[in-house]
Scaffold this motif. Structure first.
Motif, short mmCIF file in Angstrom:
data_model
loop_
_atom_site.label_atom_id
_atom_site.label_comp_id
_atom_site.label_asym_id
_atom_site.label_seq_id
_atom_site.Cartn_x
_atom_site.Cartn_y
_atom_site.Cartn_z
N PRO A 37 0.80 -1.24 0.00
CA PRO A 37 0.00 0.00 0.00
C PRO A 37 0.83 1.28 0.00
CG PRO A 37 -0.82 -1.53 1.66
CD PRO A 37 0.45 -2.10 1.13
N LYS A 38 2.08 1.20 0.41
CA LYS A 38 2.92 2.40 0.51
C LYS A 38 3.90 2.55 -0.67
CE LYS A 38 1.47 3.65 4.58
NZ LYS A 38 0.64 4.80 4.75
N MET A 39 3.85 1.66 -1.63
CA MET A 39 4.84 1.70 -2.71
C MET A 39 4.78 2.97 -3.55
SD MET A 39 7.00 -0.76 -2.67
CE MET A 39 7.71 -0.83 -4.29
N THR A 40 3.66 3.63 -3.63
CA THR A 40 3.58 4.85 -4.42
C THR A 40 3.52 6.11 -3.56
OG1 THR A 40 1.17 4.61 -4.54
CG2 THR A 40 2.46 3.70 -6.36
N ASN A 41 3.76 5.97 -2.28
CA ASN A 41 3.75 7.11 -1.37
C ASN A 41 4.86 8.08 -1.75
OD1 ASN A 41 4.24 8.77 1.04
ND2 ASN A 41 2.80 7.38 2.03
N GLU A 42 4.58 9.36 -1.74
CA GLU A 42 5.55 10.36 -2.17
C GLU A 42 6.39 10.94 -1.03
OE1 GLU A 42 3.75 13.30 -4.66
OE2 GLU A 42 2.79 11.78 -5.90
N ASP A 43 6.11 10.57 0.20
CA ASP A 43 6.88 11.08 1.33
C ASP A 43 8.30 10.52 1.29
OD1 ASP A 43 7.76 10.58 4.41
OD2 ASP A 43 6.60 12.44 4.18
N ARG A 44 9.26 11.39 1.44
CA ARG A 44 10.67 11.01 1.35
C ARG A 44 11.04 9.95 2.38
NH1 ARG A 44 14.65 14.99 3.80
NH2 ARG A 44 16.21 13.50 4.38
N PHE A 45 10.54 10.08 3.60
CA PHE A 45 10.91 9.15 4.65
C PHE A 45 10.24 7.78 4.47
CE2 PHE A 45 11.60 13.33 6.56
CZ PHE A 45 12.96 13.21 6.79
N VAL A 46 9.04 7.78 3.92
CA VAL A 46 8.37 6.50 3.61
C VAL A 46 9.17 5.79 2.52
CG1 VAL A 46 6.29 5.43 2.68
CG2 VAL A 46 6.10 7.29 4.33
N GLN A 47 9.60 6.53 1.51
CA GLN A 47 10.39 5.93 0.43
C GLN A 47 11.72 5.40 0.95
OE1 GLN A 47 10.73 8.84 -2.68
NE2 GLN A 47 8.55 8.79 -3.12
N GLN A 48 12.32 6.12 1.87
CA GLN A 48 13.58 5.66 2.46
C GLN A 48 13.35 4.34 3.20
OE1 GLN A 48 15.32 8.45 5.14
NE2 GLN A 48 17.20 7.31 5.37
N GLY A 49 12.26 4.24 3.93
CA GLY A 49 11.92 3.00 4.62
C GLY A 49 11.66 1.87 3.65
N GLN A 50 10.99 2.17 2.55
CA GLN A 50 10.71 1.16 1.53
C GLN A 50 12.02 0.63 0.95
OE1 GLN A 50 7.85 0.27 2.02
NE2 GLN A 50 6.51 0.98 0.41
N ARG A 51 12.92 1.54 0.62
CA ARG A 51 14.21 1.13 0.05
C ARG A 51 14.96 0.23 1.02
NH1 ARG A 51 14.91 6.96 -1.11
NH2 ARG A 51 16.46 6.92 0.53
N PRO A 70 9.06 -6.21 -10.22
CA PRO A 70 8.62 -5.87 -11.58
C PRO A 70 7.21 -5.30 -11.67
CG PRO A 70 9.77 -7.95 -11.61
CD PRO A 70 9.59 -7.57 -10.16
N SER A 71 6.33 -5.71 -10.79
CA SER A 71 4.96 -5.19 -10.85
C SER A 71 4.90 -3.71 -10.45
CB SER A 71 4.03 -6.01 -9.97
OG SER A 71 4.44 -5.94 -8.62
N TRP A 72 5.96 -3.19 -9.84
CA TRP A 72 5.99 -1.80 -9.38
C TRP A 72 6.93 -0.92 -10.20
CZ3 TRP A 72 2.37 -0.18 -6.32
CH2 TRP A 72 1.70 -1.12 -5.54
N LYS A 73 7.63 -1.48 -11.17
CA LYS A 73 8.66 -0.72 -11.87
C LYS A 73 8.14 0.51 -12.59
CE LYS A 73 8.64 -3.48 -16.02
NZ LYS A 73 8.92 -2.95 -17.29
N ASP A 74 6.88 0.53 -12.99
CA ASP A 74 6.34 1.68 -13.70
C ASP A 74 5.58 2.65 -12.80
OD1 ASP A 74 7.34 0.80 -16.16
OD2 ASP A 74 5.59 -0.49 -16.48
N SER A 75 5.27 2.25 -11.58
CA SER A 75 4.43 3.11 -10.75
C SER A 75 5.11 3.65 -9.48
CB SER A 75 3.15 2.37 -10.36
OG SER A 75 3.46 1.17 -9.71
N CYS A 76 6.17 3.03 -9.02
CA CYS A 76 6.83 3.54 -7.81
C CYS A 76 8.08 4.33 -8.22
CB CYS A 76 7.17 2.42 -6.85
SG CYS A 76 8.64 1.49 -7.25
#
Length: 92
Positions: A37-51, A70-76
């Protein structure tokens, strides 16, 4: 404390016998469902946690993460994919 103890008021360290039991091994697939659910979140800290999470999950179940990404390569954000696969500065 990182070593599994608690500092007592007298300065000593008390070992906690339950510390190792806090580690719970969950299948990476179940954890990836929590991440989705968070893969497309734009918050920098959420993205850092995802990485970070995807990189660490890839150490335990590389094929599971390889099937997930691969299912997220075009949207995240692209840097999540790059960091998770180690294809960024400093990656091995």
């Amino acid at each position: 404390m990182a070593n599994g103890g608690v500092r007592r008021p007298d300065g000593g360290v008390e070992r906690l016998p339950w510390w190792p039991s806090l580690r719970v091994e969950l299948p990476v697939g179940e954890l990836l469902e929590l991440v989705e659910p968070k893969m497309t979140n734009e918050d920098r800290f959420v993205q850092q946690g995802q990485r970070w999470f995807l990189r660490e999950a890839g150490k335990h179940d590389p094929r599971g993460v390889e099937r997930f990404l691969p299912s997220w390569k075009d949207s995240c954000p692209r840097h999540i994919i790059r960091y998770a696969t180690g294809r960024c500065r400093g990656g091995k």
